[in-house]
Motif scaffolding. Structure first.
Motif, PDB file in Angstrom:
ATOM      1  N   UNK A 111       3.693   5.767  -3.088  1.00  0.00           N
ATOM      2  CA  UNK A 111       4.943   6.390  -3.528  1.00  0.00           C
ATOM      3  C   UNK A 111       5.196   6.224  -5.022  1.00  0.00           C
ATOM      4  N   UNK A 112       4.380   5.418  -5.705  1.00  0.00           N
ATOM      5  CA  UNK A 112       4.549   5.112  -7.133  1.00  0.00           C
ATOM      6  C   UNK A 112       5.899   4.449  -7.394  1.00  0.00           C
ATOM      7  N   UNK A 113       6.254   3.529  -6.516  1.00  0.00           N
ATOM      8  CA  UNK A 113       7.551   2.846  -6.579  1.00  0.00           C
ATOM      9  C   UNK A 113       7.324   1.342  -6.576  1.00  0.00           C
ATOM     10  N   UNK A 158      10.537   7.750 -10.407  1.00  0.00           N
ATOM     11  CA  UNK A 158      11.598   7.172 -11.230  1.00  0.00           C
ATOM     12  C   UNK A 158      11.707   7.919 -12.561  1.00  0.00           C
ATOM     13  N   UNK A 159      10.574   8.426 -13.058  1.00  0.00           N
ATOM     14  CA  UNK A 159      10.605   9.215 -14.298  1.00  0.00           C
ATOM     15  C   UNK A 159      11.291  10.560 -14.061  1.00  0.00           C
ATOM     16  N   UNK A 171       7.069  10.763  -2.264  1.00  0.00           N
ATOM     17  CA  UNK A 171       8.003  10.734  -1.145  1.00  0.00           C
ATOM     18  C   UNK A 171       9.337  10.097  -1.548  1.00  0.00           C
ATOM     19  N   UNK A 172       9.311   9.215  -2.516  1.00  0.00           N
ATOM     20  CA  UNK A 172      10.518   8.532  -2.960  1.00  0.00           C
ATOM     21  C   UNK A 172      11.528   9.518  -3.548  1.00  0.00           C
ATOM     22  N   UNK A 198       0.836  -1.207   0.000  1.00  0.00           N
ATOM     23  CA  UNK A 198       0.000   0.000   0.000  1.00  0.00           C
ATOM     24  C   UNK A 198       0.870   1.256   0.000  1.00  0.00           C
ATOM     25  N   UNK A 199       1.882   1.268   0.857  1.00  0.00           N
ATOM     26  CA  UNK A 199       2.767   2.436   0.924  1.00  0.00           C
ATOM     27  C   UNK A 199       3.537   2.626  -0.381  1.00  0.00           C
TER      28      UNK A 199
END
Length: 597
Positions: free
Chosen positions: A261-263, A563-564, A413-414, A256-257
């Motif tokens: 974070x889209x990670x 990452x993008x 957040x990443x 979920x976390x």
């Protein structure tokens, strides 16, 4: 003696009148926003009518959110600088309550959007130019579709926002208002006052081994008096997220976390595994160097940041330190430098110490206003690195909010710690390039290593603790003080090996940071510094093209996945190469320090 808040010279505090002239104006704005919430709820049940209706609803939501963030920031900043003040506590409670009310009232936006027929929103985004501006925000919402609950359930959860945030609030309130440290009595009978802030800012790095270790005991015992209470608070936060993840259909709270974070899970585990394994040998060498240079029979946790050359501890005042920091950041060019200059000259920074002020450092920024930086300046040259770090957040947020809507401004957040840690490296580069003797160069390298220790080790091992505690919680294990302390002790022992003598106080370091109450925040420091190390190197090899690229990344805000954004800056964290390169760079710093000693 520590000053009371009202005794602090005004030029050492931030200027909150830029937000509201006084508390009465804030209260009026709060009441006004409460009355405006129906402006957005008027769209309830109508989002599927047309692209124009959706645009009107999102624009209204966006505007009210700007006001809410401004209100919340004012309350939070006052509490951060004087958490003991009951007026500040009451105001912060009102702000949190309004936030929860707003979240509950507007939860229908997410629910209704996700219940629209497949492809509806995507089609409207291509047809309506005004709506396309909100595309990144809407696309992030659409990604939540598999995890949507019934609209009434979503509204109920949003209404409980203040309650669900209680673990973090309790932790912060306990540290600011209840935790105290006993004075230290040195072997010669001298008494030294201690506090969470003083230990964090000065005593932890004292060159006097007796003072350093005695203050460590005092600090740890002050926190330790609340270990069972704060363990219960920690456990509640973990259990809350485990339950929410199951309700939404995630495989785990960690999943979920990471979705938030889209990670990918692969990137998350790579950061923890590679740095945790490959950095350990370098840092054990550094620990052995410390033990030898300090002349210690054994190294304790509190000795890890002791100065190796205590006779050379550059002292610098706020004005000169800020000047040097801004010179180091001038590499970015005039646009960025102007923001930094304003931060220093226009009181964006609160840098004095006072009773009730929380520990640590942070930067926050209400949309449409300038950022606010929180830190404590102790006239030590290393304060420049802290200032540079927080100004990294300030410059990033300011540029993002100037170029993006509030709903698109904040990145994952990443990514959030890349601009901050990059600025630390730039300050280090400047100081090394201007060093006129080996001692100064040695001091800068030790300060850089301290930054890597803080981000690559301290926060990374916090991330490892969360990974293990979540695994235990998912398996149905009870999370207690004993669980937390034993797990933290095991992680420290695995990383440091025989180079560190593990004491009981070191096992309590899970109590030290608030990051556990922000999802999987701790490990992102290591991710950020990994990317920052690569970007800093590109500044040296490519120069202006790399800098121009980076400024565009900052302006992009949250319009791309993390990452993008990193790939825009020339860093590919879908591979392990940047992680290994960053670890190797730390190893080279240890090599150079061994040579210089």
């Amino acid at each position: 003696m520590r000053l009371q808040r009202h005794e602090v010279p005004v030029q050492e505090t931030w200027n909150l009148t830029d937000l509201y002239q006084n508390d009465a104006e804030w209260e009026g704005a709060r009441q006004a926003l409460t009355a405006q919430i129906p402006q957005v709820t008027a769209f309830k049940g109508r989002l599927g009518e047309s692209a124009a209706t959706l645009l009107a609803a999102i624009s209204t939501y966006n505007g009210l959110l700007e006001q809410l963030l401004r209100l919340h920031t004012y309350a939070y900043l006052n509490t951060a600088t004087d958490g003991k003040n009951p007026v500040n506590q009451e105001r912060n409670g009102k702000a949190n309550g309004l936030y929860a009310e707003f979240e509950a009232a507007t939860s229908f936006v997410r629910s209704e959007l996700l219940l629209l027929p497949e492809g509806t929103v995507e089609g409207w985004l291509t047809q309506n130019e005004g709506l396309a501006v909100y595309g990144p925000f809407l696309q992030r919402l659409l990604a939540d579709k598999p995890y949507l609950l019934h609209p009434e359930t979503e509204e109920a959860l949003a209404a409980l926002g203040e309650v669900l945030g209680a673990p973090h609030m309790i932790y912060e309130r306990a540290k600011a208002s209840d935790v105290t440290c006993q004075p230290i009595t040195l072997p010669d009978g001298t008494q030294v006052e201690n506090s969470l802030v003083r230990y964090d800012q000065t005593l932890e790095t004292s060159a006097d081994v007796n003072l350093r270790r005695a203050s460590y005991r005092s600090f740890s015992e002050g926190l330790g008096a609340f270990k069972n209470t704060l363990a219960a608070t920690f456990a509640t936060e973990i259990k809350k997220n485990v339950v929410l993840a199951k309700l939404r259909g995630f495989s785990s709270a960690t999943a979920m976390h990471l979705h938030e974070q889209q990670v990918s899970a692969e990137s998350y585990h790579n950061i923890l595994d590679i740095i945790g394994t490959e950095l350990a040998p370098h840092m054990r060498r550094y620990a052995e160097l410390r033990k030898r240079v300090l002349g210690l029979d054994h190294l304790l946790y509190c000795d890890l940041e002791a100065p190796l050359d205590p006779e050379f501890d550059p002292s610098i005042g706020w004005a000169e330190g800020a000047k040097i920091t801004l010179e180091a950041l001038s590499i970015y060019g005039p646009e960025y430098s102007a923001i930094m200059q304003r931060a220093v000259e226009e009181r964006w920074v609160d840098f004095s110490d006072n009773v009730g002020k929380r520990t640590g450092a942070f930067c926050t920024a209400p949309y449409g206003d300038h950022p606010y930086v929180f830190m404590t300046w102790t006239n030590q040259a290393r304060n420049m690195f802290t200032l540079a770090h927080e100004l990294g957040h300030a410059g990033h947020i300011h540029l993002a909010t100037q170029h993006q809507k509030v709903v698109n401004a904040m990145p994952s957040m990443f990514f959030i710690e890349v601009p901050s840690t990059l600025n630390e490296l730039l300050v280090g580069d400047k100081l090394i390039s201007e060093a006129t003797d080996a001692r100064m160069k040695r001091w800068v390298i030790m300060t850089l290593l301290r930054s890597y220790h803080h981000n690559f080790i301290r926060h990374l091992l916090e991330g490892e603790l969360l990974r293990r505690i979540y695994a235990l919680a998912e398996a149905g294990e009870s999370i207690t003080e004993g669980t937390l302390s034993a797990t933290k002790g095991a992680i420290l022992a695995e990383f440091w090996g025989d180079s560190l003598q593990l004491d009981e106080y070191a096992k309590l370091t899970w109590m030290r940071q608030p990051h556990y109450y922000s999802g999987l925040y701790p490990y992102t420091y290591a991710a950020g510094l990994t990317a920052a190390t690569a970007v800093a190197q590109s500044f040296k090899t490519e120069m202006q093209p790399a800098i121009d690229r980076w400024l565009e990344v900052l302006k992009a805000g949250g319009t791309k996945a993390p990452l993008a954004l990193m790939q825009m800056a020339g860093v590919d964290l879908t591979t392990t190469a940047p992680i290994k390169q960053a670890v190797a760079y730390v190893g080279s710093l240890v090599d150079e320090l061994e040579r210089l000693f």
